[in-house]
Design an enzyme around this catalytic site. Structure first.
Site, short mmCIF file in Angstrom:
data_model
loop_
_atom_site.label_atom_id
_atom_site.label_comp_id
_atom_site.label_asym_id
_atom_site.label_seq_id
_atom_site.Cartn_x
_atom_site.Cartn_y
_atom_site.Cartn_z
N PRO A 145 0.10 21.28 8.97
CA PRO A 145 -0.36 20.98 10.33
C PRO A 145 -1.87 21.22 10.45
O PRO A 145 -2.38 22.23 9.96
CB PRO A 145 0.40 21.99 11.21
CG PRO A 145 1.55 22.45 10.38
CD PRO A 145 1.13 22.33 8.94
N TYR A 181 -6.62 30.73 10.42
CA TYR A 181 -7.43 31.42 9.41
C TYR A 181 -8.92 31.17 9.64
O TYR A 181 -9.71 32.12 9.73
CB TYR A 181 -7.02 30.96 8.00
CG TYR A 181 -8.06 31.30 6.94
CD1 TYR A 181 -8.29 32.62 6.56
CD2 TYR A 181 -8.83 30.29 6.34
CE1 TYR A 181 -9.26 32.93 5.60
CE2 TYR A 181 -9.79 30.60 5.39
CZ TYR A 181 -10.00 31.91 5.03
OH TYR A 181 -10.96 32.22 4.09
N SER A 182 -9.30 29.89 9.72
CA SER A 182 -10.74 29.61 9.81
C SER A 182 -11.30 30.09 11.15
O SER A 182 -12.46 30.52 11.22
CB SER A 182 -11.04 28.14 9.56
OG SER A 182 -10.33 27.31 10.42
N LYS A 235 -1.84 29.53 -3.84
CA LYS A 235 -2.93 28.58 -3.59
C LYS A 235 -2.79 27.41 -4.57
O LYS A 235 -2.16 27.54 -5.62
CB LYS A 235 -4.28 29.28 -3.77
CG LYS A 235 -4.43 30.58 -2.97
CD LYS A 235 -4.84 30.35 -1.53
CE LYS A 235 -4.81 31.61 -0.67
NZ LYS A 235 -5.84 32.57 -0.95
N ASN A 268 -12.58 28.56 -4.27
CA ASN A 268 -12.71 29.20 -5.58
C ASN A 268 -11.46 28.93 -6.42
O ASN A 268 -10.36 28.74 -5.88
CB ASN A 268 -12.81 30.72 -5.43
CG ASN A 268 -14.16 31.20 -4.93
OD1 ASN A 268 -14.61 32.27 -5.30
ND2 ASN A 268 -14.83 30.43 -4.08
N THR A 273 -16.37 31.74 4.48
CA THR A 273 -15.82 30.50 3.92
C THR A 273 -16.44 29.26 4.54
O THR A 273 -16.91 29.30 5.69
CB THR A 273 -14.29 30.49 4.19
OG1 THR A 273 -13.77 29.21 3.85
CG2 THR A 273 -13.95 30.76 5.65
N ASP A 274 -16.37 28.16 3.81
CA ASP A 274 -16.84 26.87 4.36
C ASP A 274 -15.90 26.35 5.45
O ASP A 274 -16.28 25.44 6.21
CB ASP A 274 -17.01 25.83 3.25
CG ASP A 274 -15.73 25.52 2.46
OD1 ASP A 274 -14.68 26.10 2.75
OD2 ASP A 274 -15.81 24.67 1.55
N GLU A 275 -14.68 26.90 5.53
CA GLU A 275 -13.71 26.35 6.49
C GLU A 275 -14.14 26.55 7.94
O GLU A 275 -13.64 25.88 8.83
CB GLU A 275 -12.32 26.98 6.29
CG GLU A 275 -11.77 26.70 4.92
CD GLU A 275 -10.26 26.74 4.82
OE1 GLU A 275 -9.57 26.79 5.86
OE2 GLU A 275 -9.77 26.72 3.69
N ASP A 278 -6.92 50.79 4.89
CA ASP A 278 -7.04 49.63 5.76
C ASP A 278 -8.46 49.57 6.35
O ASP A 278 -8.97 50.60 6.82
CB ASP A 278 -6.00 49.82 6.89
CG ASP A 278 -5.77 48.56 7.68
OD1 ASP A 278 -6.72 47.80 7.92
OD2 ASP A 278 -4.60 48.35 8.07
N LYS A 333 -11.99 33.73 10.68
CA LYS A 333 -13.20 33.95 9.86
C LYS A 333 -14.45 33.60 10.67
O LYS A 333 -15.48 34.27 10.57
CB LYS A 333 -13.13 33.12 8.58
CG LYS A 333 -12.10 33.56 7.57
CD LYS A 333 -12.34 34.96 6.98
CE LYS A 333 -13.53 35.03 6.06
NZ LYS A 333 -13.61 36.35 5.37
N TYR A 353 0.65 18.05 -0.42
CA TYR A 353 0.74 17.85 1.03
C TYR A 353 0.19 16.47 1.40
O TYR A 353 -0.90 16.08 0.92
CB TYR A 353 -0.08 18.89 1.78
CG TYR A 353 0.34 20.35 1.59
CD1 TYR A 353 1.56 20.71 1.05
CD2 TYR A 353 -0.54 21.38 1.99
CE1 TYR A 353 1.91 22.05 0.89
CE2 TYR A 353 -0.18 22.71 1.84
CZ TYR A 353 1.05 23.04 1.28
OH TYR A 353 1.39 24.36 1.13
#
Ligand code: NAD
Ligand code: DAU
Length: 352
Positions: free
Chosen positions: A291, A159-160, A198, A189, A133-135, A58, A163, A216
């Site tokens: 959402p 998530y974003s 994904k 990707n 990431t771009d997010e 981990d 990150k 979605y």
């Protein structure tokens, strides 16, 4: 020389490790916790290859990371390990905060301790490469310019946000402690070994199983797609020539709506594995929106091209054909992932 790669049993990490060892003989140590997203079968072609060693562990385990750094003396740490699926971050954000934030913090501290003790050339050469990431930049309107490296951070999902937090930690460890970091922010990707939760791999495996293809909302959300080995080559370019402390955006200049992506996948399957029941497009099903669903991502990749001469090798047409062909040629990989059998090896190996 050696590099330490975190998250190397996941989708992008495994493609990166395989690509790295195709391009060079520099050894790789892979550290991966083998969560549901980690699959050692992705690295099976390296079994018995003395250039690669795998450690199950981990990134939040600072003592383990310190031990690996001391033992292997890597000249770079390339950090892919993360919880990566936006939908999972909405239903269960805790793991994202732990791995993406606490895990990155733990790696930074271990890397700082290791790097501080290096001398001369080794100290100057060491790099901590953070894969992001771009997010983190948020969502674009239809007429907005693509994200460049100066775009403000406006993460919208758990998530974003996790990150984005990790990106800020990496920046701070450089600014405050001088740790030689590089950060790359990449667009969506696709390619072989992509876990079928994904969009693209899910559509391929569902279509082949005759299951609905869930879209979605209105299907008009836009993503900027990059073939995974182009991401790997971009990371190699940044690691080799990137300016310490700089951020490089990576993308394929390939914006497409989700509906266009699914139509493309269906058309390729219609050509390569026609279904007597009719076009796979008949399986498209509109479902409730995600959402907080970001409307559009797009990357301005001019900096990495200008400064490092990197450009993607694949077009979307070539990359998506290779991807669909890979899934058609690897039904066993898909079925072991879907049945959960890919985890048996982990249970057997580590049950004691
Ligand atoms: P993935 O989910 O396929 O793989 C993640 C890997 O990290 C798995 O092997 C998993 O076992 C491992 N991992 C998770 N938690 C861990 C922990 N605590 N300790 C050690 N290992 C752990 O992810 P991916 O799609 O390959 O993404 C890799 C990286 O690239 C992530 O940092 C992600 O944010 C970033 N990224 C992904 C994309 C994309 O389109 N998939 C685009 C841009 C950036
Ligand atoms: O932009 C980079 C990011 O791309 C990475 O940082 C993430 O780790 C990666 O998972 C990916 O995030 P997305 O949310 O864009 O990818 P996903 O494949 O989950 O969804 C792509 C688009 O397709 C998104 O608009 C949601 C939509 N979608 C997704 C799934 C799984 C559907 O319409 N139906 C689906 O079943």
């Amino acid at each position: 020389m050696t590099i330490l790669v975190t998250g190397g049993a996941g989708f992008i990490g495994s493609n990166f490790v395989l690509d790295w060892l195709r391009a060079s003989d520099e050894p790789v140590v892979t550290l991966d916790a083998l969560t549901y997203a980690g699959n050692l079968e992705n690295l099976a072609s390296l079994d018995g290859d003395a250039r690669h060693s795998f450690v199950k562990g981990d990134i939040c385990d600072g003592a383990l990371v310190a031990k690996l750094l001391a033992e292997h003396r890597p000249r770079a740490l390339v950090h892919f390990a993360a919880e990566s699926h936006v939908d999972r971050s909405i239903s269960g954000p805790g793991a994202f905060m732990r791995t993406n934030i606490e895990g990155t913090y733990t790696l930074l501290e271990a890397a700082r301790a290791y790097w501080s003790e290096l001398d001369g050339a080794a100290k100057a050469a060491f790099r901590f490469h953070h894969v992001s990431t771009d997010e983190v930049y948020g969502s674009l309107g239809a007429d907005d310019a693509p994200f460049d490296e100066t775009k403000t951070y406006e993460p919208n999902s758990p998530y974003s946000a996790s990150k984005a937090a990790s990106d800020h930690l990496v920046r701070a460890w450089h600014h405050t402690y001088g740790l030689p970091v590089l950060t790359t922010n990449c667009s969506n990707n696709y390619g072989p070994l992509h876990f079928p939760e994904k969009l693209i791999p899910l559509m391929i495996v569902n279509a082949l199983a005759g299951k609905p293809l869930p879209i979605y909302g209105d299907g008009q959300n836009v993503r900027d797609w990059l073939y995974v080995t182009d991401h790997a080559s971009a990371i190699r370019a940044v690691l080799a020539g990137g300016q310490v402390g700089e951020v490089y955006n990576i993308g394929g200049w390939n914006e497409m709506t989700n509906l266009d992506i699914v139509h493309t996948v269906c058309a390729l399957l219609d050509e390569l594995r026609p279904d007597p029941a009719g076009s796979y497009k008949r399986l498209i099903t509109y479902v409730k929106d995600r959402p907080g669903h970001d409307r559009r991502y797009a990357i301005d990749a001019r900096k990495i091209e200008r400064e490092l001469g990197w450009r993607p090798a694949e077009t979307f047409a070539t990359g998506i054909r290779k991807t669909v062909q890979w899934y058609l040629a690897n039904p066993d990989w898909v079925s072991r992932v879907q049945s959960g059998a890919y985890r048996d090896w982990v249970a057997q190996q580590y049950s004691a």
